[in-house]
Design a protein around this motif. Structure first.
Motif, mmCIF file in Angstrom:
data_model
loop_
_atom_site.group_PDB
_atom_site.id
_atom_site.type_symbol
_atom_site.label_atom_id
_atom_site.label_comp_id
_atom_site.label_asym_id
_atom_site.label_seq_id
_atom_site.Cartn_x
_atom_site.Cartn_y
_atom_site.Cartn_z
ATOM 1 N N SER A 148 1.349 -1.336 -0.021
ATOM 2 C CA SER A 148 -0.515 0.246 0.238
ATOM 3 C C SER A 148 0.573 1.140 -0.105
ATOM 4 O O SER A 148 2.215 0.984 0.109
ATOM 5 C CB SER A 148 -0.622 -0.338 1.197
ATOM 6 O OG SER A 148 -0.050 -0.604 2.127
ATOM 7 N N ASN A 150 1.567 3.877 1.431
ATOM 8 C CA ASN A 150 1.146 4.873 2.220
ATOM 9 C C ASN A 150 2.616 4.766 3.593
ATOM 10 O O ASN A 150 3.506 3.663 3.107
ATOM 11 C CB ASN A 150 0.116 4.936 3.363
ATOM 12 C CG ASN A 150 -0.656 2.892 3.829
ATOM 13 O OD1 ASN A 150 -0.563 2.262 3.113
ATOM 14 N ND2 ASN A 150 0.362 2.919 5.284
ATOM 15 N N HIS A 242 -1.897 -0.959 13.298
ATOM 16 C CA HIS A 242 -1.193 -0.561 11.770
ATOM 17 C C HIS A 242 -2.883 0.185 11.163
ATOM 18 O O HIS A 242 -3.598 0.229 12.341
ATOM 19 C CB HIS A 242 -1.513 -2.366 11.296
ATOM 20 C CG HIS A 242 -0.675 -1.912 10.250
ATOM 21 N ND1 HIS A 242 0.074 -2.427 10.215
ATOM 22 C CD2 HIS A 242 -0.610 -1.843 8.335
ATOM 23 C CE1 HIS A 242 1.293 -3.394 8.834
ATOM 24 N NE2 HIS A 242 0.257 -2.026 7.966
HETATM 25 MG MG MG Z 1 0.109 -1.663 3.771
#
Ligand code: MG
Ligand code: AMP
Length: 346
Positions: A148, A150, A242
């Motif tokens: 991802s 980010n 997370h």
């Molecule tokens: Mg991720």
């Protein structure tokens, strides 16, 4: 470094965006790309230096392995071994769910650099159904590693703007393919052969392919291993904390649990925004963000989840309060993200 966002609003823009992304990837650079789950930070998976740049840009610890995206079964067989004992069920699942949000953990082939798998002997593989992403992996003719897009531990991006907020200045290019159609990361499974009739399908990370959808293919184990257990290398990246906002986030399992401090500002993440659920009138909310207004539809809530969390995080309130989400279908994956997002504040 300047970060450029390229749109894909018409076929000409699309062509230019795809060509530029492929060009960057061929040169060993990293690019923000749309997938149907969340935006990915892509590199050529066979280029160890390029993959190292992903870890650097995300500030991701090297023990957290990357998912490898392939264009089809041929590329799958280049990167992974499909053991005979699980071949039938693996191919049945591929037939049913690929392209789509299902990631398989399989023994890796030597061609996959160790940095991609964090030194594990297995590799995570999936095939995206996003048209832009698929064209890019086809044209590159090499698998793409794409976690991802980010910074490590923060809210996953479901729009090009969110990728820009997370990584501008660290990557040269983001392709804007619009909002992600699923909204949460892929389901990760590991299949284990069994003496009994049905193989064991272990869900290492819940996602859009739900336990209900998988159960006709095997016996489902959806026990989420804690990070202590997972240091035994089942799914090392599934950390308890997370997807976290900067603003403290708390899940209220029932409205009675709320103890409102009148000197604080609160925002509510509501599932369906209905008074009868008992949360709307608990407090003078600075803002109420509703995931699926009306009767509540879980797939719609999934699409809006990370986007809504990001929006609430930007309000500057003291605390975000969340209603629980029904843990059926994709709701199981949304609650998994919500629990991890609130973990460090509990
Ligand atoms: Mg991720
Ligand atoms: P993402 O950040 O969405 O790319 O997801 C990557 C996640 O996939 C990691 O955090 C791990 O939980 C999981 N994963 C990747 N490779 C493996 C592997 N070889 N074995 C187990 N889990 C893996």
């Amino acid at each position: 470094m300047e970060t450029v966002i390229l749109g894909t609003g018409n076929s000409q823009e699309m062509r230019i965006a795809i060509d530029q992304a492929v060009d960057q990837l061929e040169r060993g650079s990293i690019v923000g790309l749309p997938t149907e789950t969340v935006y990915g930070l892509a590199a050529d998976a066979l280029n160890a230096d390029a993959c190292a740049t992903i870890f650097e840009a995300k500030e991701r610890p090297s023990f957290d392995p990357l998912i490898v995206h392939v264009s089809g079964e041929k590329m799958l067989n280049n990167v992974a071994e499909i053991p005979d004992e699980i071949a039938d069920v693996t191919y049945d699942l591929i037939k049913e769910f690929w392209p789509g949000a299902l990631t398989f953990i399989l023994p890796k082939k030597d061609i996959v650099p160790d940095i991609v798998t964090s030194g594990l002997q297995t590799v995570a593989v999936r095939r995206s159904k996003n048209k832009i992403f698929s064209e890019i992996v086809n044209s590159l003719e090499s698998p793409i590693a794409a976690p991802s897009a980010n910074r490590f531990g923060s809210i996953s991006p479901t729009s090009a703007a969110a990728v820009f907020t997370e990584l501008s200045g660290k990557i040269p290019l983001i392709i804007d393919g619009g909002a992600c159609s699923e909204g949460v990361e892929s389901t990760i499974i590991k299949i284990e052969p069994s003496q009994k009739k049905k193989p064991l399908i272990k869900i290492l990370r819940p996602g859009p392919i739900t336990p209900e959808m998988l159960k006709k293919f095997g016996k489902i184990d959806k026990h989420q291993h804690s990070s202590e257990e997972s240091s035994s290398l089942t799914s090392p990246g599934q950390l308890d904390s997370h997807y976290a906002p900067n603003t403290p986030l708390k899940i209220l399992n029932s409205p009675e649990e709320f103890d409102c401090d009148p000197s604080k500002k609160y925002a509510l993440l509501s599932y369906r925004g209905q008074k009868k659920d008992g949360y709307l009138e608990l407090c003078d909310w600075t803002h109420v963000e509703t995931l699926s207004p009306g009767s509540g539809k879980l797939p719609e809530a999934a699409v809006r989840f990370f986007f809504s969390l990001r929006k609430l995080d930007e309000l500057g309130v003291d605390e975000i309060i969340s209603e629980p989400i029904p843990e059926r279908g994709i709701g199981f994956a949304i609650m998994d993200r919500l629990k991890r997002a609130s973990y460090q504040f509990s």
